[in-house]
Write an enzyme that holds these catalytic residues in place. Sequence first.
Site, PDB file in Angstrom:
ATOM      1  N   CYS A  90      -6.313  28.252  19.568  1.00 38.12           N
ATOM      2  CA  CYS A  90      -5.044  28.749  19.039  1.00 38.12           C
ATOM      3  C   CYS A  90      -5.062  28.802  17.507  1.00 38.12           C
ATOM      4  O   CYS A  90      -5.124  27.762  16.846  1.00 38.12           O
ATOM      5  CB  CYS A  90      -3.922  27.828  19.536  1.00 38.12           C
ATOM      6  SG  CYS A  90      -2.332  28.081  18.740  1.00 38.12           S
ATOM      7  N   CYS A  93      -2.061  27.071  15.767  1.00 33.10           N
ATOM      8  CA  CYS A  93      -2.184  25.616  15.887  1.00 33.10           C
ATOM      9  C   CYS A  93      -3.037  25.050  14.758  1.00 33.10           C
ATOM     10  O   CYS A  93      -2.782  23.957  14.252  1.00 33.10           O
ATOM     11  CB  CYS A  93      -2.814  25.230  17.220  1.00 33.10           C
ATOM     12  SG  CYS A  93      -1.869  25.739  18.657  1.00 33.10           S
TER      13      CYS A  93
END
Length: 166
Positions: A90, A93
């Site tokens: 991600c 993230c």
Amino acid sequence: MAQRLLLRRFLASVISRNPSQGRWPPLTSRALQTPQCSPGGLTVTLNPARTIYTTRISLTTFNIQDGPDFQDRVVNSETPVVVDFHAQWCGPCKILGPRLEKMVAKQHGKVVMAKVDIDDHTDLAIEYEVSAVPTVLAMKNGDVVDKFVGIKDEDQLEAFLKKLIG
């Protein structure tokens, strides 16, 4: 020849170490070691002013290992906990994680941060209804008191943490 010299330096540092210390000395660069010849053979003198420590201990952020670890360190925590549900793949993230860690560290122990990889702990992600990453939960006394999904800037994160701490 270089391998032999390196082995001698390593053995000299191990042999000269006091076994009662109970831990390995910090890692130092070979360039910072000064070999000295003495009547007993080769010894290595380390310059303590140039010691390189390879890890930093973080008391405010930790990775969740499994369900019981989550129960023990998050749900049963007396300190408010920010839970970061993230994934290795991600992109957002990777931006939010360090930013959130920095903001939690600024709180000086008033709040701690648990990191949960959703690929490793899908059961926790399902239990806490995580449908997208990054998802951040604010937990106090085992209850979810606030939540957000996506990236936030530092001002928004600070407001989120202040609300959790009360």
